[in-house]
Design an enzyme around this catalytic site. Sequence first.
Site, PDB file in Angstrom:
ATOM      1  CG  HIS A  53      26.279 116.610 -11.262  1.00  0.00           C
ATOM      2  ND1 HIS A  53      25.189 115.942 -10.769  1.00  0.00           N
ATOM      3  CD2 HIS A  53      26.517 116.075 -12.477  1.00  0.00           C
ATOM      4  CE1 HIS A  53      24.799 115.035 -11.644  1.00  0.00           C
ATOM      5  NE2 HIS A  53      25.583 115.101 -12.690  1.00  0.00           N
ATOM      6  CB  SER A  59      27.067 112.200 -12.515  1.00  0.00           C
ATOM      7  OG  SER A  59      27.331 111.206 -13.460  1.00  0.00           O
ATOM      8  CD  GLU A  67      23.157 117.270  -7.649  1.00  0.00           C
ATOM      9  OE1 GLU A  67      22.292 116.781  -6.926  1.00  0.00           O
ATOM     10  OE2 GLU A  67      23.859 116.586  -8.416  1.00  0.00           O
ATOM     11  CG  ASN A  75      22.513 111.745 -11.180  1.00  0.00           C
ATOM     12  OD1 ASN A  75      21.626 112.380 -11.722  1.00  0.00           O
ATOM     13  ND2 ASN A  75      23.735 111.655 -11.677  1.00  0.00           N
TER      14      ASN A  75
END
Length: 402
Positions: free
Chosen positions: A261, A240, A273, A311
């Site tokens: 992800h 990440s 992702e 994120n």
Amino acid sequence: MSDSRALADALVFPYLNHAASMFEEQYASREDVDNGMRFGCGLPAGPLAVLDEIGLETVRDALAARFAESGDPRHRPDPAIERLIAEGRTGKAAGKGFYTYDGDEVVADELTPSQVGQGAARPVKTVGVVGSGTMASGIVEVFAVNGFPVTYVARTGDKVDAVRAQIAKNLARQVDKGRIDQGQADAVLGRLTGATEREALGDVDIVVEAIAEEIGIKNQLFADLDRICKSGAVLATTTSSLSIADLAAQTRRPQDVVGMHFFNPAPVMKLVEVINHATTGQDVLDTVQDLCRSTRKVAVSCADRSGFIVNALLFPYLNDAIRAHEEGAELDAVDGAITEHYGYPMGPFALLDVVGNDVALAIEEELLAEFEHESLTPAPLLRELVGAGKLGRKTGEGFRTY
Ligand code: 3HC
């Protein structure tokens, strides 16, 4: 306006603004920005849909007032919001904003993505996973539950056993609830092969790496995978915070390296992702998109940049919540305001304790390095908690005690 509503808006509006900027700079499509937050964090609606719902002028005016006081560029209304307002696209009430509406329904417009046809995806019959932590174990479970034989590699026999035990526990809960029968649970466990040697990955069609977020360790793993995996295997990382291009550069097959992800808890959160670094092959992206569909995940696409979609949007908001707490807002008041007024499944402090304060701090440091807004500096209290080993649920204490 109630204090609780004002507290929630103060945390959520800068996040909405940031989502608008992601759309404006074409980092991701509006659908992928919204699906990212819905399926990665369980939110009832994505940020651009929320902007349309509240009305762009309301959010713009609140942000402008805030910016006049703070001078923080994250509070300056994004050009996307100003532009849409100037075009009369002020939100759902006007029938158009980020999306176009017919009453309450979103209808297709010129930005609606066309259905992607089947590309030249590579066949995936077997999967490898490297790692034995929460994410790795969840990812092994996702693939095995969806019918894929999974070979997973952990550092010790005990860790191999712990992954199987965790999955067995999750399956037993499903059996208890009558969702699957014992035969189905046994079949899932029958698809698992644990190993302590990476050589066990020689024959799998895709490897998903979910080990510690340390560049040295991951680099060495990718060099190893390059040596061990068969030609044509896809090499995916669930990092990440690290650059996928850097990991790809450890191999002689950068076109086969891609980001996948997953979100915590992986068996529950529907998002993946899919991160495309400059040289990822189109057939590799198609393969991963297909694999997401066959594991009932929702895939969104974005480029290789710190924080990706979710994120990058989530952690500044979490950091703002910590700052609000430092300035006197109570944990329960903040969490309650967010769940009550925005319908999030958990407030920021409950979520920080799930994600882990150490993970949050590492991500925030990456985001600060990438985006350089002073207000992204990790809140001092977060550092303090990490320094004191109060990492969240996993250590029994974080913002709250468990
Ligand atoms: N493993 C497997 N299943 C789990 C689980 C876990 N760790 N935690 C919860 N579940 C299952 C439960 O068994 C339950 O399933 P069931 O109804 O089939 O039995 C279901 O999830 C719902 O759980 P609960 O009823 O116990 O609790 P909630 O309704 O509060 O849901 C939640 C829990 C799904 C975690 C929900 O609170 C949520 O969506 N939270 C937001 C999580 C989030 O934002 N994650 C993203 C963090 S950022 C990230 O991961 C990125 C990384 O890079 C840091």
